[in-house]
Write an enzyme that holds these catalytic residues in place. Sequence first.
Site, PDB file in Angstrom:
ATOM      1  N   ARG A  88     103.607  33.225 100.377  1.00 48.73           N
ATOM      2  CA  ARG A  88     104.201  33.864  99.193  1.00 48.73           C
ATOM      3  C   ARG A  88     103.461  35.175  98.934  1.00 48.73           C
ATOM      4  NH1 ARG A  88     103.020  33.949  93.727  1.00 48.73           N
ATOM      5  NH2 ARG A  88     104.771  33.993  92.295  1.00 48.73           N
TER       6      ARG A  88
ATOM      7  N   SER B 157     112.756  26.517  93.128  1.00 47.84           N
ATOM      8  CA  SER B 157     111.996  26.378  91.880  1.00 47.84           C
ATOM      9  C   SER B 157     112.970  26.221  90.730  1.00 47.84           C
ATOM     10  CB  SER B 157     111.179  27.645  91.597  1.00 47.84           C
ATOM     11  OG  SER B 157     110.121  27.741  92.498  1.00 47.84           O
TER      12      SER B 157
ATOM     13  N   LYS C 182     101.256  33.401  88.512  1.00 49.53           N
ATOM     14  CA  LYS C 182     102.605  33.973  88.613  1.00 49.53           C
ATOM     15  C   LYS C 182     102.787  34.918  87.434  1.00 49.53           C
ATOM     16  CE  LYS C 182     107.359  32.196  88.503  1.00 49.53           C
ATOM     17  NZ  LYS C 182     108.187  32.741  89.564  1.00 49.53           N
TER      18      LYS C 182
END
Length: 217
Positions: A46, A117, A146
């Site tokens: 990611r 998600s 995040k």
Amino acid sequence: MEIITDAKMRELLKVYFILGSTNCTQDPLEVMHQAIEGGITLFQYREKGTGALLGEDKYKLAQAIQKLCQQHQIPFIVNDDVDLALSLNADGVHIGQEDESAAAVREKIGNKILGVSVHTREQAYEAIQQGADYLGLGPVFSTTTKEDAKAAAGTALIQTLRKEGLTIPLVGIGGITAENAPLVMAAGADGVSVITAISLADSVIHSTQKLCQAVYG
Ligand code: 3NM
């Protein structure tokens, strides 16, 4: 590639490590070596946030991490970037609610693993209907990793979905550590997904082992 069974997916989700170059202070490949040695069961690349790698640099790091994962039979999943996943022949793709629809990604990736998600009950049902292999539910606890994370939601949504009879493989994500992981498992998750608890640990091996112990009970 055969479509993954729920039983196999559940096994892989146990200790699901996510990493990009912005999540660690040491060489990401060194972190990966230690995390694999510590016992991670699945990996997601990611590459996000301020200072994230782009283009060739992103491709090269992804490729190097994928190679390491392949040497240790850890499936390698790419966050968001379907083109990168396809060009590397990755094992799967993970998408959020801001990305392309799960149905559109499923069309492009065939039987590769598809994770989505979700933050609400409705999003969970929609993702399943569109072909998700597993769900990531979060943030369970508060997280600073995040940039656009929502407020911590606890384990209530996991419990609700399980009470309603949903059997899809799922992980909790957001602020999970070896200390609070048992709560996530007790709520009905199949595993935990973490960044910081492994990527910024003083000892990556030790922290990964502790997380494994917390999850396997
Ligand atoms: N997704 P950490 S929370 C990547 O709520 C991600 O969907 C989330 O990082 C969501 O383990 C999150 O360091 C960050 O808290 C998880």
